[in-house]
Design a protein around this motif. Sequence first.
Motif, PDB file in Angstrom:
ATOM      1  N   ALA A  34       0.847  -1.198   0.000  1.00 12.75           N
ATOM      2  CA  ALA A  34       0.000   0.000   0.000  1.00 12.75           C
ATOM      3  C   ALA A  34       0.875   1.239   0.000  1.00 12.75           C
ATOM      4  CB  ALA A  34      -0.910  -0.001   1.224  1.00 12.75           C
ATOM      5  N   TYR A  36       0.657   5.471   1.118  1.00 14.99           N
ATOM      6  CA  TYR A  36      -0.052   6.488   1.882  1.00 14.99           C
ATOM      7  C   TYR A  36       0.561   7.855   1.616  1.00 14.99           C
ATOM      8  CZ  TYR A  36      -1.709   2.529   4.707  1.00 14.99           C
ATOM      9  OH  TYR A  36      -2.270   1.345   5.140  1.00 14.99           O
ATOM     10  N   LEU A  46      -4.738   6.633   2.849  1.00 12.49           N
ATOM     11  CA  LEU A  46      -4.490   5.517   1.930  1.00 12.49           C
ATOM     12  C   LEU A  46      -4.739   5.957   0.494  1.00 12.49           C
ATOM     13  CD1 LEU A  46      -3.924   2.452   1.505  1.00 12.49           C
ATOM     14  CD2 LEU A  46      -6.390   2.083   1.791  1.00 12.49           C
ATOM     15  N   TYR A  49      -3.717   0.363  -2.780  1.00 10.21           N
ATOM     16  CA  TYR A  49      -3.574  -0.923  -2.105  1.00 10.21           C
ATOM     17  C   TYR A  49      -3.372  -2.016  -3.152  1.00 10.21           C
ATOM     18  CZ  TYR A  49      -8.475  -1.490  -3.412  1.00 10.21           C
ATOM     19  OH  TYR A  49      -9.641  -1.579  -4.114  1.00 10.21           O
ATOM     20  N   TYR A  87       4.498   7.194   2.121  1.00 13.69           N
ATOM     21  CA  TYR A  87       5.003   5.974   2.750  1.00 13.69           C
ATOM     22  C   TYR A  87       4.463   4.745   2.020  1.00 13.69           C
ATOM     23  CZ  TYR A  87       6.133   8.847   6.861  1.00 13.69           C
ATOM     24  OH  TYR A  87       6.649   9.801   7.706  1.00 13.69           O
ATOM     25  N   GLN A  89       3.847   0.551   2.550  1.00 15.31           N
ATOM     26  CA  GLN A  89       3.587  -0.370   3.659  1.00 15.31           C
ATOM     27  C   GLN A  89       3.344  -1.761   3.093  1.00 15.31           C
ATOM     28  OE1 GLN A  89      -0.349  -0.503   5.188  1.00 15.31           O
ATOM     29  NE2 GLN A  89       0.263  -0.899   7.311  1.00 15.31           N
ATOM     30  N   TYR A  91       1.811  -5.529   3.651  1.00 17.60           N
ATOM     31  CA  TYR A  91       0.850  -6.231   4.507  1.00 17.60           C
ATOM     32  C   TYR A  91       0.807  -7.720   4.144  1.00 17.60           C
ATOM     33  CZ  TYR A  91      -2.481  -4.835   0.761  1.00 17.60           C
ATOM     34  OH  TYR A  91      -3.111  -4.595  -0.429  1.00 17.60           O
ATOM     35  N   SER A  93       2.570  -9.778   5.948  1.00 20.80           N
ATOM     36  CA  SER A  93       2.653 -10.420   7.254  1.00 20.80           C
ATOM     37  C   SER A  93       1.914  -9.583   8.277  1.00 20.80           C
ATOM     38  CB  SER A  93       4.116 -10.578   7.671  1.00 20.80           C
ATOM     39  OG  SER A  93       4.671  -9.313   7.967  1.00 20.80           O
ATOM     40  N   TYR A  94       1.709 -10.156   9.467  1.00 22.08           N
ATOM     41  CA  TYR A  94       0.948  -9.432  10.487  1.00 22.08           C
ATOM     42  C   TYR A  94       1.663  -8.148  10.919  1.00 22.08           C
ATOM     43  CZ  TYR A  94       4.114 -10.986  14.214  1.00 22.08           C
ATOM     44  OH  TYR A  94       5.197 -11.197  15.004  1.00 22.08           O
ATOM     45  N   SER A  95       2.985  -8.153  10.816  1.00 19.16           N
ATOM     46  CA  SER A  95       3.760  -6.974  11.179  1.00 19.16           C
ATOM     47  C   SER A  95       3.829  -6.059   9.969  1.00 19.16           C
ATOM     48  CB  SER A  95       5.167  -7.392  11.611  1.00 19.16           C
ATOM     49  OG  SER A  95       5.959  -6.259  11.876  1.00 19.16           O
ATOM     50  N   ARG A  96       2.893  -5.153   9.869  1.00 21.30           N
ATOM     51  CA  ARG A  96       2.715  -4.370   8.639  1.00 21.30           C
ATOM     52  C   ARG A  96       3.673  -3.180   8.606  1.00 21.30           C
ATOM     53  NH1 ARG A  96      -3.627  -5.078   8.848  1.00 21.30           N
ATOM     54  NH2 ARG A  96      -3.006  -5.850  10.896  1.00 21.30           N
ATOM     55  N   PHE A  98       6.295  -0.219   7.532  1.00 18.83           N
ATOM     56  CA  PHE A  98       6.291   0.919   6.619  1.00 18.83           C
ATOM     57  C   PHE A  98       7.708   1.205   6.132  1.00 18.83           C
ATOM     58  CE2 PHE A  98       2.022   2.602   7.288  1.00 18.83           C
ATOM     59  CZ  PHE A  98       1.666   2.071   8.519  1.00 18.83           C
ATOM     60  N   GLN A 100      10.511   4.214   5.209  1.00 18.41           N
ATOM     61  CA  GLN A 100      10.916   5.352   6.028  1.00 18.41           C
ATOM     62  C   GLN A 100      10.339   6.675   5.539  1.00 18.41           C
ATOM     63  OE1 GLN A 100      12.696   4.109   3.622  1.00 18.41           O
ATOM     64  NE2 GLN A 100      14.114   5.634   2.762  1.00 18.41           N
TER      65      GLN A 100
END
Lengths: 107, 124
Positions: A34, A36, A46, A49, A87, A89, A91, A93-96, A98, A100
């Motif tokens: 995604a 942003y 957003l 995606y 940014y 991102q 997604y 995995s569960y640890s989404r 970003f 820098q």
Amino acid sequence: DIQMTQSPSTLSASVGDRVTITCRASQSISGWLAWYQQKPGKAPKLLIYKASSLESGVPSRFSGSGSGTEFTLTISSLQPDDFATYYCQQYNSYSRTFGQGTKVEIK
Amino acid sequence: EVQLVESGGGLVQPGGSLRLSCAASGFTFSSYSMNWVRQAPGKGLEWVSYISSSSSTIYYADSVKGQFTISRDNAKNSLYLQMNSLRAEDTAVYYCARDRRPDGYIGYDPFDCWGQGTLVTVSS
């Protein structure tokens, strides 16, 4: 964790310019990416995606592409309202995580 | 109108605790997974925690595991973040953010709705 790296960190451009921002993942995330936009003092918004799908209400001058580990956000003709920080991102995995961020400044 | 409103931020001493709240309106809160994301002053975005619609699945970033606790009350349309043993590096604006699709899909989602954020400052 999957690391996301954006380039450049800062970009100077003029109204009407075509702008491209790159995002690289440390491992394949398929198309689970995604983009942003964030303006100072505001929450992120957003834009895109699934790497290339435009969120409802987002102008068509924004587009995204890529898959696997390399992705791009393109603004076809930069408008005054587009000067902001962008940014990516992942997604996959569960640890989404970003990237820098890339600040788009007025040239 | 879909809306998320955070509250509970403020100045806290190192080692202290704080509980953030996020009030949701304009959508069926109980159908959506929710998240907390933070942003240190002048820095980028960091995902902090995730909770599924029924609270059955919870995840934390390694940086806050064992220190923060996410929870929700679907009857009150509210999301919470209990933050303990706070350190200077926890200073940030904390946003609540909604997964883009209601639960029922496989995998994960980006965030389509964000609150305005609440500032947490950890300092003596």
